[in-house]
Design an enzyme around this catalytic site. Structure first.
Site, mmCIF file in Angstrom:
data_model
loop_
_atom_site.group_PDB
_atom_site.id
_atom_site.type_symbol
_atom_site.label_atom_id
_atom_site.label_comp_id
_atom_site.label_asym_id
_atom_site.label_seq_id
_atom_site.Cartn_x
_atom_site.Cartn_y
_atom_site.Cartn_z
ATOM 1 N N ASN A 14 0.861 -1.186 0.000
ATOM 2 C CA ASN A 14 0.000 0.000 0.000
ATOM 3 C C ASN A 14 0.900 1.239 0.000
ATOM 4 O OD1 ASN A 14 -1.874 1.979 0.443
ATOM 5 N ND2 ASN A 14 -2.487 1.287 2.488
ATOM 6 N N HIS A 41 -9.952 1.336 4.542
ATOM 7 C CA HIS A 41 -8.723 1.568 5.320
ATOM 8 C C HIS A 41 -9.019 2.603 6.407
ATOM 9 C CE1 HIS A 41 -4.663 2.701 6.402
ATOM 10 N NE2 HIS A 41 -4.253 1.609 5.782
ATOM 11 N N GLU A 80 -6.221 -4.634 10.814
ATOM 12 C CA GLU A 80 -5.220 -3.587 10.998
ATOM 13 C C GLU A 80 -5.580 -2.765 12.231
ATOM 14 O OE1 GLU A 80 -2.965 -2.465 7.199
ATOM 15 O OE2 GLU A 80 -4.753 -1.249 7.265
HETATM 16 P P1 PGA Z 1 2.223 0.536 7.880
HETATM 17 O O1 PGA Z 1 0.800 0.733 7.171
HETATM 18 O O2 PGA Z 1 2.799 -0.753 7.363
HETATM 19 O O3 PGA Z 1 3.015 1.730 7.453
HETATM 20 O O4 PGA Z 1 1.977 0.478 9.337
HETATM 21 C C1 PGA Z 1 -0.039 -0.365 6.942
HETATM 22 C C2 PGA Z 1 -1.332 0.097 6.338
HETATM 23 O O5 PGA Z 1 -1.799 1.177 6.690
HETATM 24 O O6 PGA Z 1 -1.920 -0.594 5.490
#
Ligand code: PGA
Length: 255
Positions: free
Chosen positions: A11, A101, A174
């Protein structure tokens, strides 16, 4: 979800503007392609921002690297200034799309209803939605992780319910407090959440196959521990996905 590829989703968020994103893709084209070719049991999925998606997709055409969107509109084609239709993602070659998200929930006031409609559009177009769920720090501290996820998933499920036939979606757990912070949830905590999601999906959506992913500070240091999570079928990787060496290490760590 036996025999399904392990999903390694990059992402890129809005960390780079158009030219930098394109340079990053060009500079690492051979690396990404070799990585994808060498790991046929994994899917390398790149999610650049929409402005550069078509060009990055063109760059990787014909390779095993797969494209994904970071978001799509909740609306069908029509008068929606500034929106990007799920149809456009399909035409640009996306096979996956992140939805819900936490950054979009927070900064773009995206609701569970919007998310359900996005899922519906994506499934209709045969694009696999990667639905993000996760609790805030406050909810985590109050031990409300499972109830927060239940609300998000039940609402998202309405988009799945409307569709008939067999389908496949990704559900990315997440924790909001783990995104971009360097903090990761413990394996035991994540396994508890996975169990809960699996139970919910079995009662709500028996016609839908799902892959469970984890995201939130997955990097070259945390990935080896996280890779041991029982039932894990993928990582959603933010920051570390924009450093090819780190991303490569995450992908190769898991057998
Ligand atoms: P990060 O983000 O790996 O920078 O913590 C993950 C995401 O938001 O999908």
């Amino acid at each position: 979800m036996k025999n399904q590829s392990f999903l390694c989703i990059a992402n890129w968020k809005m960390k780079y503007a158009h030219n930098q994103a394109l340079s990053f893709a060009r500079d690492n084209k051979a690396g990404f392609e070799q990585l994808a070719a060498a790991h046929s049991n994994k899917k390398i999925i790149l999610c650049p921002s929409h402005d550069v998606l078509a060009q990055v997709a063109d760059l990787f055409k014909g390779s095993a690297v797969v494209m994904g969107g970071q978001n799509c509109s909740a609306h069908a084609l029509g008068n929606y200034t500034g929106e990007v239709a799920a149809e456009s993602l399909e035409q640009m070659g996306c096979r996956f799309c992140i939805v819900g998200h936490s950054e979009r929930r927070m900064f773009c006031a995206e609701t569970n209803e919007d998310i359900a409609r996005k899922i519906e559009h994506l499934i209709r177009l045969n694009i696999t939605p990667i639905v993000c769920v996760g609790e805030t720090k406050e909810e985590y501290d109050r031990h409300e992780t499972l109830s927060a996820i239940t609300v998000q998933l039940k609402a998202a499920s309405k988009g799945i319910k409307k569709m008939s036939g067999h389908m496949y979606i990704g559900i990315a757990y997440e924790p909001v407090w783990a995104i971009g912070t360097g903090l990761v949830a413990s394996n035991a905590h994540i396994e508890g959440v996975f169990k809960h999601i699996a139970e919910l999906m079995c009662t709500e959506q028996s016609h839908c196959k799902f892959a469970l992913l984890y995201g939130g500070s997955v990097d070259e240091n945390t990935a080896s521990q996280l890779a041991q999570i029982h039932g894990l079928h993928g990582f959603l990787i933010g920051g570390a996905s924009l450093d090819f060496k780190k991303f490569e290490k995450i992908v190769t760590l898991r057998a």
